[in-house]
Design an enzyme around this catalytic site. Structure first.
Site, PDB file in Angstrom:
ATOM      1  NE  ARG A  79      -3.916  -2.189   2.004  1.00 55.36           N
ATOM      2  CZ  ARG A  79      -3.730  -3.503   2.162  1.00 55.36           C
ATOM      3  NH1 ARG A  79      -2.596  -3.967   2.656  1.00 55.36           N
ATOM      4  NH2 ARG A  79      -4.679  -4.354   1.835  1.00 55.36           N
ATOM      5  CG  HIS A 104      -1.087  -5.627  -4.329  1.00 55.26           C
ATOM      6  ND1 HIS A 104       0.021  -5.513  -3.506  1.00 55.26           N
ATOM      7  CD2 HIS A 104      -1.855  -6.631  -3.788  1.00 55.26           C
ATOM      8  CE1 HIS A 104      -0.084  -6.411  -2.518  1.00 55.26           C
ATOM      9  NE2 HIS A 104      -1.205  -7.082  -2.657  1.00 55.26           N
ATOM     10  CG  HIS A 174      -0.189 -11.707  -3.891  1.00 57.11           C
ATOM     11  ND1 HIS A 174      -1.036 -12.577  -3.243  1.00 57.11           N
ATOM     12  CD2 HIS A 174      -0.352 -10.510  -3.290  1.00 57.11           C
ATOM     13  CE1 HIS A 174      -1.694 -11.911  -2.305  1.00 57.11           C
ATOM     14  NE2 HIS A 174      -1.289 -10.655  -2.303  1.00 57.11           N
ATOM     15  CG  ASP A 246      -3.064  -8.178   4.928  1.00 60.89           C
ATOM     16  OD1 ASP A 246      -1.966  -8.257   4.344  1.00 60.89           O
ATOM     17  OD2 ASP A 246      -4.084  -7.663   4.418  1.00 60.89           O
ATOM     18  CD  GLU A 309       1.746 -10.568  -0.404  1.00 56.78           C
ATOM     19  OE1 GLU A 309       1.836  -9.410  -0.854  1.00 56.78           O
ATOM     20  OE2 GLU A 309       0.777 -10.932   0.279  1.00 56.78           O
TER      21      GLU A 309
HETATM   22  C1  GLA Z   1      -1.940  -8.379  -0.003  1.00 56.56           C
HETATM   23  C2  GLA Z   1      -2.522  -7.361   0.909  1.00 56.56           C
HETATM   24  C3  GLA Z   1      -3.825  -7.864   1.431  1.00 56.56           C
HETATM   25  C4  GLA Z   1      -4.752  -8.216   0.301  1.00 56.56           C
HETATM   26  C5  GLA Z   1      -4.101  -9.218  -0.583  1.00 56.56           C
HETATM   27  C6  GLA Z   1      -4.973  -9.554  -1.765  1.00 56.56           C
HETATM   28  O1  GLA Z   1      -1.436  -9.451   0.681  1.00 56.56           O
HETATM   29  O2  GLA Z   1      -1.665  -7.037   1.963  1.00 56.56           O
HETATM   30  O3  GLA Z   1      -4.393  -6.886   2.233  1.00 56.56           O
HETATM   31  O4  GLA Z   1      -5.068  -7.085  -0.441  1.00 56.56           O
HETATM   32  O5  GLA Z   1      -2.857  -8.743  -1.023  1.00 56.56           O
HETATM   33  O6  GLA Z   1      -6.277  -9.831  -1.432  1.00 56.56           O
END
Ligand code: GLA
Length: 357
Positions: A79, A104, A174, A246, A309
């Site tokens: 982000r 992304h 990803h 996350d 990731e």
């Molecule tokens: C990344 C983001 C998550 C989500 C995924 C896709 O991992 O950090 O918040 O957006 O991609 O769903």
């Protein structure tokens, strides 16, 4: 293998599937759409061969999804707060399409492009993309390549980029893993190790709150093998905000090093993730809600896979103290990751581990 047709987009772009590697080692299938990992077949310790990544059965399913299954993410993985940052004194604005932030690379990120096949052998494939100046708001024409190379039980993924004007680049893959096989249910019983003493707490929209914090005493302490299920069911505020993990971890050490290990006791399967990036986003599939069909023919639900990731830290363009995403003409961006599969923990060469704090 020569590229084989996989399907086409509504606007008539053909998508091919490329296969590299061979049994008894890894067999990897890639799509030109998103330079994505489509299938990753490996031997598991119980004597079977399994596809251990999540994937979509068709081009239409991929384009209808916002889960980024297996895709190459760019220009900026993760982000950017409010889609705004300053680059060499210039105000840059990119689409803020995810809860008010950029995610992304924007709504038409690299994951939705059909990449060109620049090289294909039995064991390696190179996919390339030219991202024009102003693409999704990002300055500079950027030439990107992703090289996938299979050797025995390992896959090396090398992301490279160059630009004709100052810009930011942060690329990753990803892939969501399920070592019991695509469509086998949740990864709750998988054991996860992350080589990180610190993680990056975020606000409710996934933007870093400030600094990195110690993992000690939190569900983010994954320094020894820890089951995923209890971690994502912890009452910790950060877990509640993100509906699971996350979060970005600060991977100990530098250079190509072991960043994470994922193991399944059920199938005696093991994955080591090696990376040369400072950060690792661990995402436990929190937004998988049954709306997406898998290539295994079942619906994906929360926790059916885990994405690991490697990347810079989130919102780096707004954190001048963190490792920079800036890329200038004449420089070459390079980020390498490796997936090393194998049932035998003795294979793990611990001499590359940086000491824990
Ligand atoms: C990344 C983001 C998550 C989500 C995924 C896709 O991992 O950090 O918040 O957006 O991609 O769903």
């Amino acid at each position: 293998m020569v590229p084989a047709p996989f399907g086409s987009t509504d606007d008539g772009r053909d998508v091919d599937v490329l296969r590299i590697g061979s049994p008894p080692g890894v067999v990897l299938e890639l799509l030109t759409l998103g330079a994505a990992v489509h299938r990753l077949e490996v031997p598991t310790g119980d004597g079977q061969r399994r596809n251990v990544v999540l994937g979509h059965a068709s081009v239409a399913d991929r384009l209808a999804s916002n889960a980024y299954l297996g895709a190459t993410i760019g220009r900026y993985a993760n982000r950017i707060a409010r889609g705004r940052f300053t680059l060499d004194g210039r105000d840059v604005r990119v689409p803020a399409h995810d809860r008010g932030n950029s995610l992304h690379g924007g709504p038409d990120g690299f994951d939705r492009r059909v990449w060109e096949v620049r090289e294909l052998t039995d064991d390696a494939a190179v996919l390339g993309l030219v991202s024009p100046d102003g693409d999704m708001g990002f300055p500079g024409t950027v030439d990107v390549t992703v090289r996938y190379e299979v050797t025995g039980l390992s896959v090396r993924v090398t992301h490279e980029a160059s630009t004709d004007a100052v810009t930011v680049v942060n690329l990753t893959n990803h892939s969501y893993f399920n070592l019991d096989g695509d469509g086998a249910g949740t990864v709750d019983d998988h054991l996860l190790t992350v080589q990180a003493d610190h993680f990056t707490p975020v606000d409710a929209t996934g933007i870093p709150l400030g600094d990195h914090e110690s993992v000690a005493g939190t569900p983010f302490d994954l320094r020894s093998p820890s089951p995923v299920g209890p971690a994502v069911r912890s009452p910790h505020d950060q877990i509640a905000l993100a509906r699971g993990i996350d979060h970005n971890f600060v991977v100990r050490g530098d250079g190509l090093r072991l960043a994470a290990v994922l193991e399944s006791p059920r199938t005696d399967a093991r994955l080591e993730l090696w990376s040369d990036q400072p950060g690792l986003q661990v995402y436990t599939g929190n937004f998988l809600d049954g709306a997406l069909r898998s290539s295994a023919g079942v619906a994906y639900r929360q926790g059916d896979g885990i994405a690991l990731e490697p990347q810079l830290h989130p919102d780096t363009p707004n954190h001048p103290g963190w490792p920079s995403a800036r890329l200038a003409p004449g420089e070459r961006y390079r980020a390498t990751l490796e997936w090393r599969f194998g049932p035998d923990p003795e294979r793990l060469d611990r001499s590359h581990l940086a000491p824990s704090e």
